[in-house]
Design an enzyme around this catalytic site. Sequence first.
Site, mmCIF file in Angstrom:
data_model
loop_
_atom_site.group_PDB
_atom_site.id
_atom_site.type_symbol
_atom_site.label_atom_id
_atom_site.label_comp_id
_atom_site.label_asym_id
_atom_site.label_seq_id
_atom_site.Cartn_x
_atom_site.Cartn_y
_atom_site.Cartn_z
ATOM 1 N N LYS A 118 0.100 -0.463 1.231
ATOM 2 C CA LYS A 118 0.187 0.963 1.543
ATOM 3 C C LYS A 118 1.634 1.352 1.890
ATOM 4 O O LYS A 118 2.494 0.478 2.079
ATOM 5 C CB LYS A 118 -0.787 1.267 2.691
ATOM 6 C CG LYS A 118 -2.273 1.041 2.304
ATOM 7 C CD LYS A 118 -3.203 1.243 3.496
ATOM 8 C CE LYS A 118 -4.662 1.051 3.111
ATOM 9 N NZ LYS A 118 -5.564 1.141 4.293
ATOM 10 N N TYR A 164 -10.458 6.896 -2.569
ATOM 11 C CA TYR A 164 -11.203 6.841 -1.303
ATOM 12 C C TYR A 164 -12.426 7.765 -1.312
ATOM 13 O O TYR A 164 -12.881 8.183 -0.242
ATOM 14 C CB TYR A 164 -10.276 7.194 -0.139
ATOM 15 C CG TYR A 164 -9.385 6.052 0.312
ATOM 16 C CD1 TYR A 164 -9.925 4.829 0.715
ATOM 17 C CD2 TYR A 164 -8.000 6.197 0.374
ATOM 18 C CE1 TYR A 164 -9.114 3.781 1.139
ATOM 19 C CE2 TYR A 164 -7.179 5.148 0.802
ATOM 20 C CZ TYR A 164 -7.755 3.952 1.183
ATOM 21 O OH TYR A 164 -6.953 2.914 1.621
ATOM 22 N N PHE A 178 -11.555 11.152 9.352
ATOM 23 C CA PHE A 178 -10.171 10.698 9.162
ATOM 24 C C PHE A 178 -9.714 10.805 7.706
ATOM 25 O O PHE A 178 -8.589 10.406 7.385
ATOM 26 C CB PHE A 178 -10.018 9.250 9.652
ATOM 27 C CG PHE A 178 -10.965 8.255 9.003
ATOM 28 C CD1 PHE A 178 -10.694 7.723 7.754
ATOM 29 C CD2 PHE A 178 -12.126 7.862 9.653
ATOM 30 C CE1 PHE A 178 -11.562 6.820 7.149
ATOM 31 C CE2 PHE A 178 -13.006 6.947 9.054
ATOM 32 C CZ PHE A 178 -12.718 6.434 7.802
ATOM 33 N N ARG A 181 -10.277 -10.264 1.461
ATOM 34 C CA ARG A 181 -10.600 -9.500 2.677
ATOM 35 C C ARG A 181 -10.303 -10.326 3.927
ATOM 36 O O ARG A 181 -9.905 -9.787 4.953
ATOM 37 C CB ARG A 181 -12.073 -9.081 2.666
ATOM 38 C CG ARG A 181 -12.458 -8.116 1.541
ATOM 39 C CD ARG A 181 -12.121 -6.689 1.825
ATOM 40 N NE ARG A 181 -12.834 -6.130 2.940
ATOM 41 C CZ ARG A 181 -12.800 -4.832 3.266
ATOM 42 N NH1 ARG A 181 -12.091 -3.974 2.546
ATOM 43 N NH2 ARG A 181 -13.464 -4.380 4.300
ATOM 44 N N THR A 235 -10.596 -4.127 9.404
ATOM 45 C CA THR A 235 -10.063 -2.781 9.150
ATOM 46 C C THR A 235 -9.165 -2.299 10.289
ATOM 47 O O THR A 235 -8.071 -1.793 10.057
ATOM 48 C CB THR A 235 -11.228 -1.791 8.946
ATOM 49 O OG1 THR A 235 -12.002 -2.235 7.823
ATOM 50 C CG2 THR A 235 -10.723 -0.386 8.694
ATOM 51 N N ASN A 239 -2.604 0.469 8.612
ATOM 52 C CA ASN A 239 -3.017 -0.942 8.533
ATOM 53 C C ASN A 239 -2.519 -1.680 7.289
ATOM 54 O O ASN A 239 -3.075 -2.690 6.892
ATOM 55 C CB ASN A 239 -4.528 -1.077 8.735
ATOM 56 C CG ASN A 239 -5.338 -0.424 7.640
ATOM 57 O OD1 ASN A 239 -4.772 0.127 6.694
ATOM 58 N ND2 ASN A 239 -6.659 -0.487 7.750
ATOM 59 N N HIS A 269 -4.682 -2.494 1.467
ATOM 60 C CA HIS A 269 -6.059 -2.269 1.015
ATOM 61 C C HIS A 269 -6.522 -3.458 0.182
ATOM 62 O O HIS A 269 -5.734 -4.029 -0.568
ATOM 63 C CB HIS A 269 -6.128 -1.011 0.141
ATOM 64 C CG HIS A 269 -7.411 -0.906 -0.650
ATOM 65 N ND1 HIS A 269 -8.553 -0.321 -0.122
ATOM 66 C CD2 HIS A 269 -7.740 -1.345 -1.892
ATOM 67 C CE1 HIS A 269 -9.533 -0.413 -1.031
ATOM 68 N NE2 HIS A 269 -9.064 -1.018 -2.112
ATOM 69 N N GLU A 272 -11.932 0.013 -9.024
ATOM 70 C CA GLU A 272 -10.574 0.291 -8.553
ATOM 71 C C GLU A 272 -9.533 -0.174 -9.571
ATOM 72 O O GLU A 272 -8.534 0.516 -9.812
ATOM 73 C CB GLU A 272 -10.359 -0.369 -7.187
ATOM 74 C CG GLU A 272 -11.187 0.293 -6.095
ATOM 75 C CD GLU A 272 -11.223 -0.468 -4.771
ATOM 76 O OE1 GLU A 272 -11.860 0.040 -3.828
ATOM 77 O OE2 GLU A 272 -10.638 -1.569 -4.672
HETATM 78 P P1 DAT Z 1 -10.935 -1.172 4.678
HETATM 79 O O1 DAT Z 1 -9.557 -0.653 4.328
HETATM 80 O O2 DAT Z 1 -10.851 -2.328 5.643
HETATM 81 O O3 DAT Z 1 -11.780 -1.477 3.460
HETATM 82 P P2 DAT Z 1 -12.528 1.247 4.954
HETATM 83 O O4 DAT Z 1 -12.754 1.149 3.483
HETATM 84 O O5 DAT Z 1 -13.720 1.388 5.835
HETATM 85 O O6 DAT Z 1 -11.681 -0.014 5.490
HETATM 86 O O7 DAT Z 1 -11.567 2.459 5.268
HETATM 87 C C1 DAT Z 1 -10.451 2.709 4.441
HETATM 88 C C2 DAT Z 1 -9.257 3.023 5.302
HETATM 89 O O8 DAT Z 1 -9.529 4.192 6.082
HETATM 90 C C3 DAT Z 1 -8.908 1.953 6.341
HETATM 91 O O9 DAT Z 1 -8.132 0.914 5.793
HETATM 92 C C4 DAT Z 1 -8.180 2.738 7.359
HETATM 93 C C5 DAT Z 1 -8.898 4.074 7.341
HETATM 94 N N1 DAT Z 1 -9.935 4.117 8.394
HETATM 95 C C6 DAT Z 1 -11.118 3.466 8.382
HETATM 96 N N2 DAT Z 1 -11.819 3.696 9.490
HETATM 97 C C7 DAT Z 1 -11.037 4.522 10.230
HETATM 98 C C8 DAT Z 1 -11.179 5.138 11.503
HETATM 99 N N3 DAT Z 1 -12.265 4.952 12.240
HETATM 100 N N4 DAT Z 1 -10.168 5.921 11.940
HETATM 101 C C9 DAT Z 1 -9.065 6.107 11.204
HETATM 102 N N5 DAT Z 1 -8.865 5.561 9.990
HETATM 103 C C10 DAT Z 1 -9.832 4.784 9.521
HETATM 104 MG MG MG Z 2 -12.517 -0.214 2.019
#
Ligand code: DAT
Ligand code: MG
Length: 150
Positions: free
Chosen positions: A11, A51, A59, A87, A93, A114, A117, A128
Site C-alpha cells: 500500500k 474493496y 471506514f 496471510r 489485519t 497496515n 494487502h 483480484e
Molecule cells: P485484510 O487487509 O487483513 O484482508 P480486510 O479485508 O478485513 O482486512 O480489510 C481491508 C482493509 O480495510 C484492512 O487492511 C484495513 C482496513 N480496515 C479493516 N478493518 C478496519 C477497521 N475496523 N477500521 C479501519 N480500517 C479497517
Molecule cells: Mg481483505
Amino acid sequence: ATMEQSFIMIKPDGVQRGLVGEIIARFEKKGFTLKGLRLMQIEKSFAEKHYADLSAKPFFGGLVEYVTSGPVVAMVWEGKGVVETGRKIIGATNPAASAPGTIRGDFAIDVGRNVIHGSDSVDNAKKEIALWFPDGVVDWQKSVHPWIYE
Ligand code: DAT
Ligand code: MG
C-alpha cells in the site's frame, strides 16, 4: 497446471516508507515465485472495485482515500499454499494484534496504515489478479524448484 497464486499489494504507506525491498525479500526468501509486478497509482473507482466487499463499512471512504493516496506495488506470488501462508507472513489485519515477525507486526501500528494487502482466499486471489493484471502475468519457473519442493 498452474500452482496456487495470491495477489499481494504494498500500500502507499509501504512504498513511501521504503519497505518495498524488505517486503519482496520476505516472499522471495520463503521460496515463492514472483509472477507479476506493477508500480501504479490507482483511481477511486478502481479502489472501490478492489474493496467492493467492504463498501458498507464505516471506514470504506478512508480506506479508498488511503489506498489511492500514492503509488502501490501490485504483485502476483505463486507457490504451494501461498494464499494462506501469505496471510501469515502479512499478519493480522490490525497491527496491534499482528505477531512480531509478520510484516504488519514488524512495520505497522494503525489498522488504517497496515502497509500491505494479501488475498484471503484462492477464489478472491483469482478475482483480484484478473482485476489488477488484466493482461495476465509472466509464465516462468524457477530453476531452483527441486530445492524448494520435495
Ligand atoms: P485484510 O487487509 O487483513 O484482508 P480486510 O479485508 O478485513 O482486512 O480489510 C481491508 C482493509 O480495510 C484492512 O487492511 C484495513 C482496513 N480496515 C479493516 N478493518 C478496519 C477497521 N475496523 N477500521 C479501519 N480500517 C479497517
Ligand atoms: Mg481483505
